[in-house]
Design a protein around this motif. Structure first.
Motif, PDB file in Angstrom:
ATOM      1  N   THR A 122       0.838  -1.206   0.000  1.00  0.00           N
ATOM      2  CA  THR A 122       0.000   0.000   0.000  1.00  0.00           C
ATOM      3  C   THR A 122       0.864   1.244   0.000  1.00  0.00           C
ATOM      4  O   THR A 122       0.610   2.202  -0.745  1.00  0.00           O
ATOM      5  N   PHE A 123       1.907   1.252   0.807  1.00  0.00           N
ATOM      6  CA  PHE A 123       2.742   2.439   0.923  1.00  0.00           C
ATOM      7  C   PHE A 123       3.689   2.575  -0.271  1.00  0.00           C
ATOM      8  O   PHE A 123       4.054   3.700  -0.639  1.00  0.00           O
ATOM      9  N   ILE A 124       4.081   1.459  -0.881  1.00  0.00           N
ATOM     10  CA  ILE A 124       4.864   1.551  -2.119  1.00  0.00           C
ATOM     11  C   ILE A 124       4.030   2.217  -3.209  1.00  0.00           C
ATOM     12  O   ILE A 124       4.497   3.111  -3.923  1.00  0.00           O
ATOM     13  N   LYS A 125       2.777   1.797  -3.319  1.00  0.00           N
ATOM     14  CA  LYS A 125       1.893   2.413  -4.308  1.00  0.00           C
ATOM     15  C   LYS A 125       1.632   3.879  -3.973  1.00  0.00           C
ATOM     16  O   LYS A 125       1.526   4.725  -4.868  1.00  0.00           O
ATOM     17  N   LEU A 126       1.511   4.203  -2.675  1.00  0.00           N
ATOM     18  CA  LEU A 126       1.332   5.597  -2.274  1.00  0.00           C
ATOM     19  C   LEU A 126       2.529   6.430  -2.716  1.00  0.00           C
ATOM     20  O   LEU A 126       2.371   7.540  -3.238  1.00  0.00           O
ATOM     21  N   GLY A 127       3.735   5.888  -2.534  1.00  0.00           N
ATOM     22  CA  GLY A 127       4.925   6.603  -2.973  1.00  0.00           C
ATOM     23  C   GLY A 127       4.938   6.839  -4.472  1.00  0.00           C
ATOM     24  O   GLY A 127       5.365   7.898  -4.945  1.00  0.00           O
ATOM     25  N   GLN A 128       4.451   5.860  -5.227  1.00  0.00           N
ATOM     26  CA  GLN A 128       4.412   6.025  -6.682  1.00  0.00           C
ATOM     27  C   GLN A 128       3.404   7.106  -7.090  1.00  0.00           C
ATOM     28  O   GLN A 128       3.622   7.831  -8.063  1.00  0.00           O
ATOM     29  N   ILE A 187      -4.745 -10.296  -0.498  1.00  0.00           N
ATOM     30  CA  ILE A 187      -4.113  -8.989  -0.324  1.00  0.00           C
ATOM     31  C   ILE A 187      -5.129  -7.858  -0.146  1.00  0.00           C
ATOM     32  O   ILE A 187      -4.830  -6.826   0.448  1.00  0.00           O
ATOM     33  N   ARG A 188      -6.370  -8.062  -0.644  1.00  0.00           N
ATOM     34  CA  ARG A 188      -7.333  -6.954  -0.599  1.00  0.00           C
ATOM     35  C   ARG A 188      -7.670  -6.512   0.829  1.00  0.00           C
ATOM     36  O   ARG A 188      -7.701  -5.302   1.093  1.00  0.00           O
ATOM     37  N   PRO A 189      -7.946  -7.428   1.788  1.00  0.00           N
ATOM     38  CA  PRO A 189      -8.252  -6.968   3.151  1.00  0.00           C
ATOM     39  C   PRO A 189      -7.123  -6.136   3.765  1.00  0.00           C
ATOM     40  O   PRO A 189      -7.378  -5.148   4.454  1.00  0.00           O
ATOM     41  N   THR A 190      -5.873  -6.524   3.485  1.00  0.00           N
ATOM     42  CA  THR A 190      -4.740  -5.759   4.005  1.00  0.00           C
ATOM     43  C   THR A 190      -4.713  -4.357   3.430  1.00  0.00           C
ATOM     44  O   THR A 190      -4.499  -3.363   4.141  1.00  0.00           O
ATOM     45  N   ILE A 191      -4.957  -4.252   2.117  1.00  0.00           N
ATOM     46  CA  ILE A 191      -4.954  -2.945   1.460  1.00  0.00           C
ATOM     47  C   ILE A 191      -6.088  -2.076   2.005  1.00  0.00           C
ATOM     48  O   ILE A 191      -5.889  -0.885   2.297  1.00  0.00           O
ATOM     49  N   GLU A 234      -6.519  15.130   0.448  1.00  0.00           N
ATOM     50  CA  GLU A 234      -6.733  15.059  -1.001  1.00  0.00           C
ATOM     51  C   GLU A 234      -5.882  13.971  -1.638  1.00  0.00           C
ATOM     52  O   GLU A 234      -6.349  13.197  -2.477  1.00  0.00           O
ATOM     53  N   VAL A 235      -4.609  13.893  -1.200  1.00  0.00           N
ATOM     54  CA  VAL A 235      -3.703  12.880  -1.758  1.00  0.00           C
ATOM     55  C   VAL A 235      -4.202  11.479  -1.431  1.00  0.00           C
ATOM     56  O   VAL A 235      -4.191  10.582  -2.288  1.00  0.00           O
ATOM     57  N   VAL A 236      -4.665  11.278  -0.189  1.00  0.00           N
ATOM     58  CA  VAL A 236      -5.143   9.946   0.204  1.00  0.00           C
ATOM     59  C   VAL A 236      -6.413   9.578  -0.559  1.00  0.00           C
ATOM     60  O   VAL A 236      -6.591   8.427  -0.972  1.00  0.00           O
ATOM     61  N   ARG A 237      -7.316  10.548  -0.749  1.00  0.00           N
ATOM     62  CA  ARG A 237      -8.529  10.261  -1.544  1.00  0.00           C
ATOM     63  C   ARG A 237      -8.171   9.851  -2.965  1.00  0.00           C
ATOM     64  O   ARG A 237      -8.699   8.866  -3.497  1.00  0.00           O
ATOM     65  N   GLU A 238      -7.275  10.615  -3.576  1.00  0.00           N
ATOM     66  CA  GLU A 238      -6.844  10.306  -4.941  1.00  0.00           C
ATOM     67  C   GLU A 238      -6.164   8.938  -4.990  1.00  0.00           C
ATOM     68  O   GLU A 238      -6.421   8.123  -5.894  1.00  0.00           O
ATOM     69  N   PHE A 239      -5.316   8.672  -4.003  1.00  0.00           N
ATOM     70  CA  PHE A 239      -4.604   7.402  -3.949  1.00  0.00           C
ATOM     71  C   PHE A 239      -5.561   6.230  -3.751  1.00  0.00           C
ATOM     72  O   PHE A 239      -5.409   5.176  -4.380  1.00  0.00           O
ATOM     73  N   THR A 240      -6.555   6.413  -2.890  1.00  0.00           N
ATOM     74  CA  THR A 240      -7.525   5.340  -2.631  1.00  0.00           C
ATOM     75  C   THR A 240      -8.264   4.953  -3.901  1.00  0.00           C
ATOM     76  O   THR A 240      -8.399   3.763  -4.228  1.00  0.00           O
ATOM     77  N   LEU A 241      -8.743   5.944  -4.645  1.00  0.00           N
ATOM     78  CA  LEU A 241      -9.445   5.658  -5.898  1.00  0.00           C
ATOM     79  C   LEU A 241      -8.518   4.962  -6.889  1.00  0.00           C
ATOM     80  O   LEU A 241      -8.902   3.992  -7.555  1.00  0.00           O
ATOM     81  N   LEU A 244      -5.743   3.171  -6.296  1.00  0.00           N
ATOM     82  CA  LEU A 244      -5.336   1.824  -5.897  1.00  0.00           C
ATOM     83  C   LEU A 244      -6.486   0.833  -6.040  1.00  0.00           C
ATOM     84  O   LEU A 244      -6.278  -0.317  -6.454  1.00  0.00           O
ATOM     85  N   ARG A 245      -7.703   1.255  -5.716  1.00  0.00           N
ATOM     86  CA  ARG A 245      -8.842   0.348  -5.876  1.00  0.00           C
ATOM     87  C   ARG A 245      -9.080   0.010  -7.342  1.00  0.00           C
ATOM     88  O   ARG A 245      -9.485  -1.106  -7.671  1.00  0.00           O
ATOM     89  N   ARG A 246      -8.836   0.971  -8.226  1.00  0.00           N
ATOM     90  CA  ARG A 246      -8.937   0.661  -9.653  1.00  0.00           C
ATOM     91  C   ARG A 246      -7.828  -0.289 -10.076  1.00  0.00           C
ATOM     92  O   ARG A 246      -8.042  -1.186 -10.891  1.00  0.00           O
TER      93      ARG A 246
END
Length: 562
Positions: free
Chosen positions: A74-80, A164-168, A196-203, A205-207
């Protein structure tokens, strides 16, 4: 507040892991400021605040990158995602975020087989003529396997990691709450727009973990390149695809990073650079739907100077109006029209962003654009110009709209790839025809008429609906239901201070009353027959001491907060 949120979500163990990693990499002060340390101490978790000597020598961007790598997918993807926010972070941070490698140890195939069988509706050995159980690649979200269909066609299987989904989802819930706390408790970090960054990241990553959506994106982009055989998009085999499985044609080509192999195969670098740029610019400026991560790992070169794009987990979207604004901006940079560039940037400014002095911004942009006046188009580094322009925005506290942050990052990556293939690559010349078409299409008679009819329809709706709206307003006023709410942050803070002051005063009055009452009781207790009141007087004095200590602690904490 954080204790209540984490308790409700039952994420305490994960919160402890995150806090421990942050502390180990030297961010203990941040853990304290957002209240995470107090929360974990109340939960009985032990935290070690000593920072290893090796990490003490690292710069903050490198520490954050290392911490994200340790915290997992999750945090690797957040960094990207943060690597695309060139409008929020300076270059050294963007460079470190860009170094995050999305790789992980492979899960044994036996753990994958059960999920594969469930998704395929039959065993993998039955569904495919051949299947290599050794993964081609293992990333944080998925593993990729080679297989062969019964008709002989080679394919790849992109399989989501089991469980992996429950962890994410747990990490996303925790990140959302942490972002709220950071915005409330750390004003100096608010400019990074954590919510704002977390909202954008959540959308995003779920996609990305929905592989069926990735297949739809691939087909949508493939449809836009029908009739252009030089651009290859792997075919999707829908009979086996789903949320956890993506089956597409295997691309056997030269990886985008292997320029020596490009030369050895006799491919034309200049032609590849032009075709790649043309394809991505078409996606961005004509289609409004583009591959948001066209780095060398997602690009392959094929015989006949063809180019294949893979991995459509991260895509960007641009509305027609946004494409026009982008065309005006890029055209202004190329043609040295500083006024047009400034107008677009001020239009993009977030309504909730800090106040910006328009004239100062216009002056800085005019100075920036003027330095390129007279420079031949071929010598303009459009990617570098965009990077410098975003740095001006960052200095003014202006953040780009989220749909543009991906585009600018992809644009800069694209130009970098083009210059690797061809040192004389001219992004401005490649973009110019697309910009002209977008600008001409916006001012075409049909487009003007369409916007005019839309504006007229909105005006008619507003006028015809006005009597009804006024009637509802007056009816609410007659019934006493009309309310006007004014929310002023400074008054809210004043109210909180008054509330704390009233609480202290009340405790002080009760403490004083206890002291006086206890003194009277103790005096009376000395008289014959009233000795039993002595205990009551002592209890009163103890209560007074407790109240006095509470008032002193409240005053001390209030001073620290201020």
């Amino acid at each position: 507040m954080l204790w209540k949120a984490i308790g409700a979500a039952r994420e305490l163990t994960r919160a402890h892991d995150i806090a421990a990693v942050l502390i180990r990499y030297g961010f203990g002060d941040l853990v304290r400021r957002i209240g995470l340390a107090d929360t974990l101490e109340r939960a009985g978790k032990a935290l070690h605040w000593n920072e290893p000597e090796e990490l003490a020598r690292l710069e903050p961007p490198a520490r954050v990158r290392r911490a994200f790598e340790e915290l997992g997918p999750t945090f690797i993807k957040l960094g990207q995602i943060l690597a695309t926010r060139v409008d929020l972070f300076p270059p050294e941070w963007i460079a470190e975020f860009g170094r995050l490698q999305d790789s992980a140890p492979a899960v044994p195939f036996e753990q994958v087989r059960e999920q594969l069988t469930e998704d395929l509706g039959e065993t993998p050995e039955t569904a495919f003529a051949e299947l290599d159980t050794q993964p081609l690649a293992a990333a944080s979200l998925a593993q990729v396997y080679r297989a062969r269909l019964h008709d002989g066609r080679p394919v790849i299987l992109k399989v989501r990691r089991p469980g992996i989904r429950p962890t994410i989802e747990a990490d996303l819930r925790l990140l959302a709450r942490l972002a709220e706390i950071i915005e409330a408790e750390a004003p100096d970090l608010r400019r990074y727009r954590p919510c704002e960054v977390v909202r954008e990241f959540t959308l995003s990553l779920r996609r990305e973990i929905d592989f069926a959506a990735e297949c739809r994106y691939a087909e949508r982009i493939a449809a836009s390149f029908i009739g252009r055989p030089e651009i290859v998009i792997p075919r999707v085999h829908w009979q086996w695809c789903g949320e956890r499985l993506n089956v597409q044609d295997y691309i056997d080509g030269i990886a985008g990073r292997d320029l020596a192999a490009v030369d050895a195969a006799g491919l034309e670098r200049k032609l590849l650079a032009r075709r790649g740029a043309s394809a991505v610019l078409k996606m961005m400026l004509e289609d409004g739907f583009f591959h948001a991560d066209p780095h060398p790992g997602n690009v392959f070169y094929l015989h006949g100077n063809r180019i294949a794009f893979i991995d459509f987990g991260m895509v960007g979207r641009l509305s027609e109006s946004r494409r026009y604004e982008l065309a005006v901006l890029l055209n202004g940079l190329v043609s040295n029209d500083a006024a047009a560039v400034a107008d677009v940037l001020l239009e993009w400014r977030d309504a909730e962003a800090p106040d910006t002095e328009p004239e100062r911004l216009r002056h800085e942009i005019d100075t920036f654009v003027d330095q390129y006046k007279g420079v031949p188009l071929k010598q303009l580094d459009l990617g570098a110009m965009l990077s410098d322009l975003v740095m001006i925005l960052r200095e003014h506290g202006i953040a780009l709209p989220s749909d543009l942050s991906l585009l600018i990052k992809a644009f800069i990556t694209l130009e970098g790839m083009g210059r690797q293939l061809d040192p004389d690559f001219d992004m401005g010349a490649e973009a110019a025809p697309f910009l002209r078409r977008v600008l001409l299409a916006h001012h075409a008679p049909a487009a003007v008429a369409k916007r005019g009819w839309r504006t007229l329809a909105q005006a008619v709706d507003l006028v015809t609906g006005l009597p009804r709206d006024l009637s509802q307003l007056l009816r609410s006023a007659r019934r006493g239901k009309l309310q006007v709410q004014v929310d002023i942050v400074s008054l809210k803070r004043l109210g909180e201070q008054l509330d704390r002051a009233a609480t202290r005063m009340t405790i002080g009055i009760v403490t004083a009353a206890l002291i006086i009452g206890s003194a009277i009781v103790m005096t009376v207790a000395r008289e014959p027959g009233f000795a039993a009141l002595n205990t009551l007087g002592l209890l009163g004095f103890f209560g007074a001491v407790a109240g006095g200590v509470a008032v002193l602690l409240s005053i001390w904490r209030g001073g620290r907060d201020n």
